[in-house]
Design a protein around this motif. Sequence first.
Motif, mmCIF file in Angstrom:
data_model
loop_
_atom_site.group_PDB
_atom_site.id
_atom_site.type_symbol
_atom_site.label_atom_id
_atom_site.label_comp_id
_atom_site.label_asym_id
_atom_site.label_seq_id
_atom_site.Cartn_x
_atom_site.Cartn_y
_atom_site.Cartn_z
ATOM 1 N N LEU A 7 0.856 -1.184 0.000
ATOM 2 C CA LEU A 7 0.000 0.000 0.000
ATOM 3 C C LEU A 7 0.897 1.241 0.000
ATOM 4 N N ALA A 37 1.760 4.441 3.171
ATOM 5 C CA ALA A 37 1.184 3.856 4.388
ATOM 6 C C ALA A 37 1.404 4.780 5.583
ATOM 7 N N ILE A 54 -0.972 7.703 5.479
ATOM 8 C CA ILE A 54 -2.331 7.277 5.774
ATOM 9 C C ILE A 54 -2.484 7.010 7.260
ATOM 10 N N LYS A 55 -1.455 6.453 7.824
ATOM 11 C CA LYS A 55 -1.511 6.160 9.254
ATOM 12 C C LYS A 55 -1.629 7.461 10.056
ATOM 13 N N ASN A 101 -5.053 8.706 9.833
ATOM 14 C CA ASN A 101 -5.959 7.956 10.700
ATOM 15 C C ASN A 101 -5.806 8.369 12.144
ATOM 16 N N GLY A 136 -12.072 6.850 1.033
ATOM 17 C CA GLY A 136 -11.383 5.789 1.747
ATOM 18 C C GLY A 136 -12.308 5.048 2.696
ATOM 19 N N SER A 137 -11.962 3.818 2.925
ATOM 20 C CA SER A 137 -12.797 2.983 3.769
ATOM 21 C C SER A 137 -12.750 3.484 5.206
ATOM 22 N N ASP A 160 -12.219 0.445 9.183
ATOM 23 C CA ASP A 160 -11.245 0.225 10.250
ATOM 24 C C ASP A 160 -11.326 1.311 11.310
ATOM 25 N N THR A 176 -9.590 8.747 4.570
ATOM 26 C CA THR A 176 -8.583 7.818 5.072
ATOM 27 C C THR A 176 -7.683 7.265 3.981
ATOM 28 N N SER A 181 -7.772 4.601 2.734
ATOM 29 C CA SER A 181 -7.568 3.153 2.810
ATOM 30 C C SER A 181 -8.490 2.474 1.810
#
Lengths: 870, 715
Positions: A574, A577, A580-581, A584, A610-611, A614, A743, A745
């Motif tokens: 991905l 990452a 994105i982290k 989040n 983004g999803s 999570d 996100t 994701s």
Amino acid sequence: MLGSERGVVEEWLSEFKALPESQISSYAATLHRKKPLVPALYKVIQDPNNELLEPVCHQLFELYRSSEVRLKRFTLQFLPELIWVYLRLTASRDRQSNGCIEALLLGIYNLEIADKDGNNKVLSFTIPSLSKPSIYHEPSTIGSMALTEGALSQHDLIRVVYSDLHPQRETFTAQNRFEVLSFLMLCYNSAIVYMPASSYQSLCTMGSRLCVSGFPRQQEKRWKEPCGRVVLDPDFMVQLLTGVYYAIYNGQWELGQEVLEDIIYRAQLELYSQPLLVANAMKNSLPFDAPDVSQEGQKVLKVEVTPTVPRISRSAITTASIRRHRWRREGMKARKDKAQLSISAKTFVKKLENISDNKAQEILEEKKYIAALGICVQDPMGNGSNVSGGDIYSFQTPRRSSKMAELASELAQTPERSVASDHSKCPEKTAKPPQSSKHSSSNKVQPMSKKKEFVSTTPYRLRKRLAASDSHLESESEYSASCSEEEDEEDQQEVSTVLSGQKTSGKTKAASTPHPRNSLAKKTKEEKTSNLAEEYFEAHSSSKVLTSDRTLQKLRKRRLSQETLHDLLKRAPLPYAADIKELNQQHESMFSKWMLQLHLGFNIVLYGLGSKHDLLENFRTSLLHDSVHLVVNGYFPGITVRSILNSITEEVLDHTGTFRSPLDQLEFITKRFKEDSSLELYVLIHSLDSQMLRGERSQQILAQLSSLPGVFLIASIDHINAPLMWDQAKLSLYNWLWYETTTFSPYVEETSYENSLLVKQSGSLALSSLTHVLHSLTPNARGIFRLLAQYQLEKKDNPSYPGLSFQDFYQQCREAFLVNSDLTLRAQLTEFRDHKLIRTKRGPDGVEYLLIPVDVSTLTDFLENEDEDV
Amino acid sequence: MSTCSVSKGCFVFKPSAKKRRLSQRTAGDFGNRSGNSEDSELQFLTCRSLWNQIKSETEKIQEDLNKQLLDNLVSFLSRSHSEFQEKTTEWTCRMKFREIPTAALVLGVNVTDHDLTFRSLSDFLQNNITPYIALLEAKDCPGIKNLMQKLMGQLMNCYVDVDSLEDEDCVQVSQNRTRCSMSSLIKWYKSVTKKTDSETPSQKRTSSSTYWQSPPIVVIFKDMESFTTKVLQDFIVISSQHIDELPLVLIFGIATSPMIIHRLLPHSVSSLLCIELFQSLSCKEHLSTIIDKLLLTDQFPFKLGEKVLQVLINIFLYHDFSVQNFIKGFQLCVVEHFFSQPLSVLCCQLVDLKERVTSLSHNQCENIRRLPSFRRYVEKQESGKQIALLTTDNFLKEETQKLLEDLHVYHNNYVSVLRCLHVFTSSLPKYPLGKQIRDLHCACLENQVWETKEYESSLQLARMLNKSDLVTMLQQCVEILLSSSGKEFDKTVEKLKEFLTQFQNLEAEAFQERDVSISSQKELQKKTDLYHLQKTLLELKESRQSKKLTKFEMLRFEVVDYIDSLVRKYLVPADHRTLHEILYFNTATVLREHLNAAPRTALHTALNNPQWYLKNQALKCDGGSISNKAPDICIVYKLHLECGRLINLVDWLEAFSTVVTAAEEPNADTASSDQVDDIIHARFIRAVSELELLGFIKPSKQKTDHVARLTWGGC
């Protein structure tokens, strides 16, 4: 049935058959003198098992069909009885025995809807206008003209009531039954003056039986025939009332009043406003005692209150109605003319097609057509050109305009040129990706735009199309091969430029083609922003699509299954990452604030790319671990509001009971939550805007649920148009606070349910369920299913395959010794149906068709598996 | 327990542990945020009590606003069936009774606010007129049978509420749902009224004594426009048949205009109704009252800043016209303020202030010192005091208390002067400073109002007011200032009163002025030549400019100047005051984000401009376009924008793989093969299905391997 009556009926049956044509009118005159005949016929009709019923019905229909009006009336007098018997039998589900009556009723109906010439009858009635003189009044005597026509028409007092066009009916269905019966009653009412007293009586008994059967009021009646409830239609009841009204004043005083009461009773129960209105009006206008009926044969009252009686439409002719009549006839004429015109246009198209085969030497001839038909030409040309690109080309240009003839020689070169470009283009196309990627290797920033120029041909087509005049757009064949289309395009481009007046020679243009194209594209791009709306309509104006015809079949591995896709994606790291982290973590710092705001009565909705699955999961595990909460996967294909409510009532509230409707269930939940203020429930909904939940009713229920004081809702939405689901009312119930949680994701969970594009529909789920269910069945049942599956596979190429008809299927099963009666087969089918292995539907002819609702590949797999097992 | 499953979509989690109380939890949430947790409890309590106060206040306001409407309705109801009470049997009366008395209640478009109105209406009626009230909503009544069912259910329930003794028979009726008809309703009504009749001698319940012998049945159609016409027509026709047995009254809730009744119902049906129209207060007036009572008052320590107020008003005016939503926004402001501002402990009534200030911790003192407005304040002080303020907590506390008290006083004065100014500006032509007091309020909060052009022009206009207007305005101002709680206005009031008396004295001198004007008039009339006329006019003008002002004019200037001085003194914008951060909430972005979000924009930004969210150097690129290293979905999105209505998947895939391979392995030779790499293929599939989920494309059957584009103008 007594022998004498039987004799009378049989005599009557035989008599008419022997009758010569000339004596029919005298026969009709004598018919009503046969006293014992009518009661005997009533007896026959009332007994559905009488073997004479069928010939009698047939005979009655013959009488009705004859030209003699008195014979028609003879049949009509039995109509109330026939309707009663028919409806009673229908209600008792004894469909078999009323076949001949049904046929008779339908026959009369189909005769009545058409006039002598076979056209549909239109029954109309114009309420006479007060301001126009009629046979009833002179407007000058009214005095004040306060009631002008205009004023009246505002109150819709002047209205032509049409008994609208009735279509021909082949069978009775639940939908059309009362339409037919009401119309029949209307026919009866229009001839009611000529009916004998016995018919009135039967009308009244029919009315009260129909209205009361199956209701408690039946207990009060003298007759005790057991009969179920008969469904009634308000229009039919109004027609019935019309007849009853006449009967009341013509000998059936008591019976008539009784049936009136019964109709009011029924209408009240069914809450039918129209019959209630009419019946109450009739009841309130009744005199205190029966009118004098001593003079036999004199009809006291003419039925003039009901607008639906055609007799009145004949008598009440006013100027207005005449005008309307004339107008209507003229309108019909005009319509016919138009139809003829269109027919001639069609024949012209056909001719044109012939011409196109014969090519250019007939162009002159064709021009004559154009001159002759003028404007009509343009349209048929488009439709008729079902020809290849080259033909269109040579065909179209001379047509466009006569002065273009001089360009013909110039254009004649184009085939060559286009062929040449054709050759140069095709290899280029295959070599494209490597080229562009090599190019990009040298220049890293550019590849995007470079590639666009080479590979993604679609936009240019669109743009080109925008520039080209749209007259020849539809003349392109939809499934031409990619290259030929290319050439085609080229030609058209040429045509358009030529047409637009650039009189440069073909050769120079051929050389310079790429440049104008690009500049054209650029120009359109500039314009693009200014008139997006126009562009939209431009793109949607024709059904033609200009994209290349390459399909995934040409690629080596066109579709991946869900598992391989999953594995492949796992291998791909991905990107970003870390970023994105970080993103989040930003969102996660809001958790406690969400909690607080939920408690303060707000609900929270998350949006952004983004999803958010999570994120919500994290929220759930970190903050909700010690409270009651419900997680709903909105993207789950089988999710319904009902299942959400069920899990609340069953698992949260520990209620073991069923509910009639989701609304009831919601009411129950509301009550529980209001009673017990300590109840708390957190609801997390992933993808509130999913296919299954986005319906209006679902959203309404969820909104109401979320507005409960003890329910805290936190949901996510993804679709761009998701906010359109909610109107003001729902929004205020939801009481949203919006949070943007982008996100980036991937939507792993959300797209995992085998519903996404490009993913091979492996159907493994359906397959395994099929095999599992079938393994629990008997060998015979399995054989039956196999038979059906094989048949369906054989017919897989037929897209309009309706399924296997039950009769054929039974035949096949018998031949294979799988069943011995259709009952056993039906039992098996019920089993299949319960497991949703098959689906039945009725065809247009009422035949039952059986279908296995899985796709072909799954079915093939299934059969292969079965073979292995065996 | 996992929430991923292929067989199930709902998962319930029920912890066995004992649940904690709600309020504790909420207080905990307050404290959970980073830092400054010591005062969270107090903060939360303040917040809650403040909000409760505000809530009860708004409810009271709304009740007052509805009172007029309700009174009218009640009198209508009592009139409507007075004949029925007398049980007249006269024929004309009976004919008149064919008409159902109907009240058409025009409530305005903010349908969501109606709920509250209807609730108070039904409560009010229940207390005063009749126990039999049914509230019907269109969504419950798709057919006439459902309507009757709902109606009877509600009526019989209220019967149960009134008399919970013997209700077996009516329970039976409601259970037998298929038998809902008018006649059973009548039967029920008769039995009920008979019972109360027989009971009236031995009066047990006081509540029923307020009703008449046969109270009317009120049926309220909450949203008349959304009912199916057929259902309404049928219901009216059927019930009009029984109106002599059943005293029915209908109330239609109408959102648009009363014409809708005639549009929905044909003449034959609407002639069965005897309609009377009732108009509720318009939502704009409603909002004005709310703003007046909530914001322009010293009742609550919490105040809204300019931007926030502007956002709330804009949402109201341009989105929903809903007062409820405005209050919701206000609530969010309160919560947000107390949540985000650690010093909001001090946002309390003056009585509690001293105690709270003295109990401030060192941390909180530091917080105060960090406030920008306080820093500005410190810089203005002399050095000794500066040091004391920055180092000594106790001194700081004293100073803080003083400043906060000042702030409260400031607000009181502000409101009074604002109202005075509004008296002046609201009567000026064209309303340069806005018609409503809220406009003026926003203008004053935004910046120093006396520096704006609008204020300038309004002062000019005020200088041209005539005497009677001026006098009435001054009188109004005096009243406002007298009623205000501030003590500073004694002098101002005196001054204004003095102006008033001066105006009265002017009466005598008015004649002189008239003489002057008459003489000039005469001069004008004498000369008819155009050139001369122009000349004289010019002369006149000059003379007037140079001319000594009349006494009235001088006085008028004086008054306006005085008002101007008041404005300059008291209408200083709040954010110029020290410590305004404690009382004024001014983060409008938060509010806009949460109440008026734009999900489409967010998606668009994320797809078009991923570096907005992902702060990665690799994503940086010039020219506003996205780089080829962007996330897959962005690239796929960007490519799809280039297409028309249908998109060929193969072309798309190729384009995608070209971009991606170019970005990842600049000089690899894998591209020599025509086929696309598996992983890239998979990534493409994922991106496309994500776009499908987001609603940009959908599968199309029009052509093989094509998808249809659903958005237009996305770039």
